[in-house]
Design a protein around this motif. Structure first.
Motif, PDB file in Angstrom:
ATOM      1  N   VAL A 298      30.224  34.487  55.772  1.00 51.59           N
ATOM      2  CA  VAL A 298      29.495  33.270  56.153  1.00 51.59           C
ATOM      3  C   VAL A 298      28.291  33.630  57.008  1.00 51.59           C
ATOM      4  O   VAL A 298      27.185  33.102  56.810  1.00 51.59           O
ATOM      5  N   LEU A 299      28.476  34.537  57.955  1.00 54.59           N
ATOM      6  CA  LEU A 299      27.356  34.981  58.787  1.00 54.59           C
ATOM      7  C   LEU A 299      26.271  35.644  57.938  1.00 54.59           C
ATOM      8  O   LEU A 299      25.081  35.366  58.112  1.00 54.59           O
ATOM      9  N   ALA A 300      26.675  36.493  56.996  1.00 55.49           N
ATOM     10  CA  ALA A 300      25.707  37.150  56.117  1.00 55.49           C
ATOM     11  C   ALA A 300      24.952  36.127  55.266  1.00 55.49           C
ATOM     12  O   ALA A 300      23.741  36.251  55.064  1.00 55.49           O
ATOM     13  N   ILE A 301      25.645  35.104  54.779  1.00 60.52           N
ATOM     14  CA  ILE A 301      25.000  34.059  53.986  1.00 60.52           C
ATOM     15  C   ILE A 301      23.969  33.311  54.835  1.00 60.52           C
ATOM     16  O   ILE A 301      22.852  33.050  54.383  1.00 60.52           O
ATOM     17  N   LEU A 302      24.319  32.979  56.066  1.00 63.54           N
ATOM     18  CA  LEU A 302      23.374  32.278  56.941  1.00 63.54           C
ATOM     19  C   LEU A 302      22.149  33.134  57.255  1.00 63.54           C
ATOM     20  O   LEU A 302      21.020  32.627  57.261  1.00 63.54           O
ATOM     21  N   VAL A 303      22.358  34.414  57.484  1.00 67.40           N
ATOM     22  CA  VAL A 303      21.224  35.322  57.735  1.00 67.40           C
ATOM     23  C   VAL A 303      20.349  35.419  56.486  1.00 67.40           C
ATOM     24  O   VAL A 303      19.122  35.341  56.572  1.00 67.40           O
ATOM     25  N   LEU A 304      20.972  35.571  55.325  1.00 63.03           N
ATOM     26  CA  LEU A 304      20.219  35.669  54.080  1.00 63.03           C
ATOM     27  C   LEU A 304      19.416  34.403  53.816  1.00 63.03           C
ATOM     28  O   LEU A 304      18.240  34.466  53.441  1.00 63.03           O
ATOM     29  N   LEU A 305      20.036  33.250  54.029  1.00 60.96           N
ATOM     30  CA  LEU A 305      19.320  31.985  53.838  1.00 60.96           C
ATOM     31  C   LEU A 305      18.118  31.869  54.766  1.00 60.96           C
ATOM     32  O   LEU A 305      17.038  31.427  54.356  1.00 60.96           O
ATOM     33  N   THR A 306      18.300  32.261  56.019  1.00 57.50           N
ATOM     34  CA  THR A 306      17.211  32.196  56.987  1.00 57.50           C
ATOM     35  C   THR A 306      16.066  33.111  56.595  1.00 57.50           C
ATOM     36  O   THR A 306      14.889  32.705  56.586  1.00 57.50           O
ATOM     37  N   LEU A 307      16.386  34.348  56.248  1.00 61.90           N
ATOM     38  CA  LEU A 307      15.342  35.301  55.839  1.00 61.90           C
ATOM     39  C   LEU A 307      14.636  34.840  54.571  1.00 61.90           C
ATOM     40  O   LEU A 307      13.418  34.972  54.442  1.00 61.90           O
ATOM     41  N   TRP A 308      15.411  34.306  53.632  1.00 60.79           N
ATOM     42  CA  TRP A 308      14.822  33.823  52.380  1.00 60.79           C
ATOM     43  C   TRP A 308      13.876  32.656  52.645  1.00 60.79           C
ATOM     44  O   TRP A 308      12.771  32.613  52.102  1.00 60.79           O
ATOM     45  N   ALA A 309      14.275  31.718  53.497  1.00 57.00           N
ATOM     46  CA  ALA A 309      13.421  30.569  53.814  1.00 57.00           C
ATOM     47  C   ALA A 309      12.139  31.010  54.509  1.00 57.00           C
ATOM     48  O   ALA A 309      11.054  30.492  54.209  1.00 57.00           O
ATOM     49  N   ILE A 310      12.242  31.969  55.412  1.00 56.31           N
ATOM     50  CA  ILE A 310      11.053  32.489  56.087  1.00 56.31           C
ATOM     51  C   ILE A 310      10.115  33.147  55.082  1.00 56.31           C
ATOM     52  O   ILE A 310       8.900  32.939  55.105  1.00 56.31           O
ATOM     53  N   GLY A 311      10.684  33.942  54.179  1.00 52.09           N
ATOM     54  CA  GLY A 311       9.869  34.613  53.165  1.00 52.09           C
ATOM     55  C   GLY A 311       9.143  33.634  52.249  1.00 52.09           C
ATOM     56  O   GLY A 311       7.948  33.790  51.974  1.00 52.09           O
ATOM     57  N   VAL A 312       9.851  32.623  51.788  1.00 49.61           N
ATOM     58  CA  VAL A 312       9.224  31.628  50.910  1.00 49.61           C
ATOM     59  C   VAL A 312       8.175  30.833  51.677  1.00 49.61           C
ATOM     60  O   VAL A 312       7.104  30.535  51.148  1.00 49.61           O
TER      61      VAL A 312
END
Length: 71
Positions: free
Chosen positions: A12-26
């Motif tokens: 769950v923590l990894a998913i939240l980090v991935l979502l955050t990084l992905w949103a920043i990148g987009v």
């Protein structure tokens, strides 16, 4: 009933980090993508939001969280 494992909170923590990084990148690409025709923007956001973020990496992550195996 199975004993809880560390994989679920870690996943769950990894998913939240991935979502955050992905949103920043987009969001960083929005200046470039904003100049495209709206159909190209639609295609980009559909692919970036659905195929790459949810279907491909999350499927493997959720499988690992449940079973402990990537495949």
């Amino acid at each position: 009933m199975n004993e809880p494992t560390w994989r679920k909170p870690a996943g769950v923590l990894a998913i939240l980090v991935l979502l955050t990084l992905w949103a920043i990148g987009v969001a960083m690409l929005s200046g470039v993508i904003g100049g495209w025709h709206w159909l190209l923007q639609l295609g980009f956001y559909l692919i970036a939001g659905i195929a790459w973020l949810w279907i491909l990496p999350m499927r493997a992550m959720l499988r690992w969280m449940e079973t402990g195996h990537w495949r």
